[in-house]
Write a protein that holds these residues in place. Structure first.
Motif, PDB file in Angstrom:
ATOM      1  N   GLY A 164      23.998  33.010  39.978  1.00  0.00           N
ATOM      2  CA  GLY A 164      25.051  32.581  40.890  1.00  0.00           C
ATOM      3  C   GLY A 164      26.349  32.277  40.162  1.00  0.00           C
ATOM      4  O   GLY A 164      27.436  32.643  40.629  1.00  0.00           O
ATOM      5  N   VAL A 165      26.239  31.613  39.015  1.00  0.00           N
ATOM      6  CA  VAL A 165      27.431  31.314  38.214  1.00  0.00           C
ATOM      7  C   VAL A 165      28.054  32.617  37.715  1.00  0.00           C
ATOM      8  O   VAL A 165      29.276  32.791  37.755  1.00  0.00           O
ATOM      9  CB  VAL A 165      27.076  30.375  37.040  1.00  0.00           C
ATOM     10  CG1 VAL A 165      28.240  30.247  36.072  1.00  0.00           C
ATOM     11  CG2 VAL A 165      26.669  29.011  37.555  1.00  0.00           C
ATOM     12  N   ASN A 166      27.221  33.545  37.282  1.00  0.00           N
ATOM     13  CA  ASN A 166      27.734  34.836  36.823  1.00  0.00           C
ATOM     14  C   ASN A 166      28.439  35.580  37.950  1.00  0.00           C
ATOM     15  O   ASN A 166      29.519  36.157  37.745  1.00  0.00           O
ATOM     16  CB  ASN A 166      26.595  35.688  36.262  1.00  0.00           C
ATOM     17  CG  ASN A 166      27.099  36.981  35.663  1.00  0.00           C
ATOM     18  OD1 ASN A 166      28.033  36.984  34.878  1.00  0.00           O
ATOM     19  ND2 ASN A 166      26.478  38.077  36.053  1.00  0.00           N
ATOM     20  N   ASP A 167      27.859  35.554  39.139  1.00  0.00           N
ATOM     21  CA  ASP A 167      28.489  36.215  40.284  1.00  0.00           C
ATOM     22  C   ASP A 167      29.852  35.600  40.602  1.00  0.00           C
ATOM     23  O   ASP A 167      30.805  36.316  40.928  1.00  0.00           O
ATOM     24  CB  ASP A 167      27.589  36.139  41.514  1.00  0.00           C
ATOM     25  CG  ASP A 167      26.329  36.983  41.375  1.00  0.00           C
ATOM     26  OD1 ASP A 167      26.295  37.871  40.491  1.00  0.00           O
ATOM     27  OD2 ASP A 167      25.375  36.737  42.149  1.00  0.00           O
ATOM     28  N   MET A 168      29.938  34.266  40.496  1.00  0.00           N
ATOM     29  CA  MET A 168      31.217  33.593  40.751  1.00  0.00           C
ATOM     30  C   MET A 168      32.256  34.008  39.716  1.00  0.00           C
ATOM     31  O   MET A 168      33.434  34.209  40.049  1.00  0.00           O
ATOM     32  CB  MET A 168      31.033  32.075  40.742  1.00  0.00           C
ATOM     33  CG  MET A 168      30.264  31.559  41.938  1.00  0.00           C
ATOM     34  SD  MET A 168      30.010  29.790  41.862  1.00  0.00           S
ATOM     35  CE  MET A 168      31.639  29.231  42.316  1.00  0.00           C
ATOM     36  N   GLN A 169      31.839  34.138  38.456  1.00  0.00           N
ATOM     37  CA  GLN A 169      32.788  34.535  37.417  1.00  0.00           C
ATOM     38  C   GLN A 169      33.248  35.978  37.592  1.00  0.00           C
ATOM     39  O   GLN A 169      34.417  36.291  37.382  1.00  0.00           O
ATOM     40  CB  GLN A 169      32.162  34.330  36.032  1.00  0.00           C
ATOM     41  CG  GLN A 169      32.042  32.873  35.668  1.00  0.00           C
ATOM     42  CD  GLN A 169      31.485  32.661  34.278  1.00  0.00           C
ATOM     43  OE1 GLN A 169      30.690  33.447  33.791  1.00  0.00           O
ATOM     44  NE2 GLN A 169      31.903  31.578  33.648  1.00  0.00           N
ATOM     45  N   VAL A 170      32.327  36.858  37.997  1.00  0.00           N
ATOM     46  CA  VAL A 170      32.704  38.252  38.241  1.00  0.00           C
ATOM     47  C   VAL A 170      33.672  38.339  39.421  1.00  0.00           C
ATOM     48  O   VAL A 170      34.668  39.072  39.371  1.00  0.00           O
ATOM     49  CB  VAL A 170      31.440  39.116  38.479  1.00  0.00           C
ATOM     50  CG1 VAL A 170      31.797  40.483  39.013  1.00  0.00           C
ATOM     51  CG2 VAL A 170      30.628  39.230  37.198  1.00  0.00           C
ATOM     52  N   ALA A 171      33.388  37.576  40.493  1.00  0.00           N
ATOM     53  CA  ALA A 171      34.276  37.575  41.656  1.00  0.00           C
ATOM     54  C   ALA A 171      35.656  37.039  41.285  1.00  0.00           C
ATOM     55  O   ALA A 171      36.685  37.549  41.753  1.00  0.00           O
ATOM     56  CB  ALA A 171      33.666  36.741  42.778  1.00  0.00           C
ATOM     57  N   SER A 172      35.684  36.013  40.431  1.00  0.00           N
ATOM     58  CA  SER A 172      36.959  35.450  39.985  1.00  0.00           C
ATOM     59  C   SER A 172      37.758  36.476  39.185  1.00  0.00           C
ATOM     60  O   SER A 172      38.959  36.652  39.399  1.00  0.00           O
ATOM     61  CB  SER A 172      36.698  34.207  39.128  1.00  0.00           C
ATOM     62  OG  SER A 172      37.872  33.770  38.509  1.00  0.00           O
ATOM     63  N   LYS A 173      37.074  37.166  38.282  1.00  0.00           N
ATOM     64  CA  LYS A 173      37.750  38.171  37.460  1.00  0.00           C
ATOM     65  C   LYS A 173      38.274  39.317  38.324  1.00  0.00           C
ATOM     66  O   LYS A 173      39.403  39.793  38.145  1.00  0.00           O
ATOM     67  CB  LYS A 173      36.769  38.704  36.414  1.00  0.00           C
ATOM     68  CG  LYS A 173      37.336  39.713  35.469  1.00  0.00           C
ATOM     69  CD  LYS A 173      38.176  39.041  34.441  1.00  0.00           C
ATOM     70  CE  LYS A 173      38.523  40.050  33.360  1.00  0.00           C
ATOM     71  NZ  LYS A 173      39.463  39.513  32.423  1.00  0.00           N
ATOM     72  N   THR A 174      37.474  39.742  39.302  1.00  0.00           N
ATOM     73  CA  THR A 174      37.882  40.816  40.199  1.00  0.00           C
ATOM     74  C   THR A 174      39.091  40.412  41.034  1.00  0.00           C
ATOM     75  O   THR A 174      40.048  41.181  41.187  1.00  0.00           O
ATOM     76  CB  THR A 174      36.713  41.219  41.113  1.00  0.00           C
ATOM     77  OG1 THR A 174      35.598  41.608  40.309  1.00  0.00           O
ATOM     78  CG2 THR A 174      37.097  42.364  42.027  1.00  0.00           C
ATOM     79  N   ALA A 175      39.046  39.189  41.576  1.00  0.00           N
ATOM     80  CA  ALA A 175      40.175  38.708  42.375  1.00  0.00           C
ATOM     81  C   ALA A 175      41.443  38.618  41.532  1.00  0.00           C
ATOM     82  O   ALA A 175      42.534  38.982  41.987  1.00  0.00           O
ATOM     83  CB  ALA A 175      39.848  37.343  42.985  1.00  0.00           C
ATOM     84  N   GLN A 176      41.294  38.138  40.310  1.00  0.00           N
ATOM     85  CA  GLN A 176      42.445  38.016  39.418  1.00  0.00           C
ATOM     86  C   GLN A 176      43.032  39.392  39.107  1.00  0.00           C
ATOM     87  O   GLN A 176      44.252  39.585  39.165  1.00  0.00           O
ATOM     88  CB  GLN A 176      42.025  37.327  38.119  1.00  0.00           C
ATOM     89  CG  GLN A 176      43.148  37.093  37.145  1.00  0.00           C
ATOM     90  CD  GLN A 176      42.664  36.380  35.882  1.00  0.00           C
ATOM     91  OE1 GLN A 176      41.512  35.985  35.783  1.00  0.00           O
ATOM     92  NE2 GLN A 176      43.541  36.226  34.929  1.00  0.00           N
ATOM     93  N   GLN A 177      42.176  40.375  38.816  1.00  0.00           N
ATOM     94  CA  GLN A 177      42.659  41.728  38.518  1.00  0.00           C
ATOM     95  C   GLN A 177      43.321  42.365  39.737  1.00  0.00           C
ATOM     96  O   GLN A 177      44.361  43.009  39.617  1.00  0.00           O
ATOM     97  CB  GLN A 177      41.513  42.608  38.028  1.00  0.00           C
ATOM     98  CG  GLN A 177      41.050  42.269  36.634  1.00  0.00           C
ATOM     99  CD  GLN A 177      39.826  43.069  36.211  1.00  0.00           C
ATOM    100  OE1 GLN A 177      39.155  43.674  37.041  1.00  0.00           O
ATOM    101  NE2 GLN A 177      39.540  43.051  34.917  1.00  0.00           N
ATOM    102  N   ASN A 178      42.710  42.173  40.908  1.00  0.00           N
ATOM    103  CA  ASN A 178      43.300  42.732  42.131  1.00  0.00           C
ATOM    104  C   ASN A 178      44.670  42.128  42.415  1.00  0.00           C
ATOM    105  O   ASN A 178      45.598  42.824  42.820  1.00  0.00           O
ATOM    106  CB  ASN A 178      42.365  42.525  43.321  1.00  0.00           C
ATOM    107  CG  ASN A 178      41.129  43.396  43.242  1.00  0.00           C
ATOM    108  OD1 ASN A 178      41.091  44.364  42.491  1.00  0.00           O
ATOM    109  ND2 ASN A 178      40.118  43.046  44.012  1.00  0.00           N
ATOM    110  N   PHE A 179      44.798  40.808  42.205  1.00  0.00           N
ATOM    111  CA  PHE A 179      46.091  40.149  42.429  1.00  0.00           C
ATOM    112  C   PHE A 179      47.134  40.671  41.450  1.00  0.00           C
ATOM    113  O   PHE A 179      48.287  40.926  41.827  1.00  0.00           O
ATOM    114  CB  PHE A 179      45.930  38.633  42.291  1.00  0.00           C
ATOM    115  CG  PHE A 179      47.196  37.877  42.555  1.00  0.00           C
ATOM    116  CD1 PHE A 179      47.648  37.679  43.857  1.00  0.00           C
ATOM    117  CD2 PHE A 179      47.950  37.371  41.503  1.00  0.00           C
ATOM    118  CE1 PHE A 179      48.829  36.985  44.104  1.00  0.00           C
ATOM    119  CE2 PHE A 179      49.124  36.682  41.738  1.00  0.00           C
ATOM    120  CZ  PHE A 179      49.568  36.487  43.041  1.00  0.00           C
ATOM    121  N   GLU A 180      46.730  40.858  40.196  1.00  0.00           N
ATOM    122  CA  GLU A 180      47.664  41.352  39.191  1.00  0.00           C
ATOM    123  C   GLU A 180      48.096  42.788  39.465  1.00  0.00           C
ATOM    124  O   GLU A 180      49.194  43.193  39.084  1.00  0.00           O
ATOM    125  CB  GLU A 180      47.036  41.249  37.795  1.00  0.00           C
ATOM    126  CG  GLU A 180      46.908  39.823  37.300  1.00  0.00           C
ATOM    127  CD  GLU A 180      46.118  39.713  36.009  1.00  0.00           C
ATOM    128  OE1 GLU A 180      45.537  40.725  35.553  1.00  0.00           O
ATOM    129  OE2 GLU A 180      46.059  38.601  35.461  1.00  0.00           O
TER     130      GLU A 180
END
Length: 109
Positions: free
Chosen positions: A49-65
């Motif tokens: 679950g923690v790994n999934d949250m980190q992947v989602a965070s990284k994806t959201a950050q990349q999409n925003f950038e």
């Protein structure tokens, strides 16, 4: 994955209650510690679950950038903070488990 101290504490208390044997209850010979499988499964789900949250965070950050207009800066920061808090909680649990292990290993037999 929501990391809530009360629910985690309650779940751990339930596992402790399940692992205690009655005085007159015979111990099973086939599986010495049945709660070990439950604990390892719970731990794996928590880490996943923690790994999934980190992947989602990284994806959201990349999409925003990359200029995704469906994400706001506040949403990206909130996702990143949730992942950070979940990771910090996992590290603290790991530290407590290691500390408990060291204490048990130093006990005289």
């Amino acid at each position: 994955m929501d990391v809530k101290a009360n629910s985690l504490y309650q779940e751990m208390q339930n596992m402790i209650g399940q692992s205690r044997l009655q005085v007159n209850e015979p111990q099973p010979l086939t599986n010495v510690n049945p709660s070990a499988d439950d604990f390892s499964t719970m731990l794996k789900h928590a880490v996943d679950g923690v790994n999934d949250m980190q992947v989602a965070s990284k994806t959201a950050q990349q999409n925003f950038e990359m200029g995704d207009t469906s994400l706001s800066l506040a949403e990206v920061m909130l996702t990143k903070e949730k992942a950070s808090i979940a990771f910090e909680a996992t590290v603290q649990v790991r530290n407590k488990v290691l500390e408990a292990y060291k204490q048990v290993m130093n006990m005289p037999v």
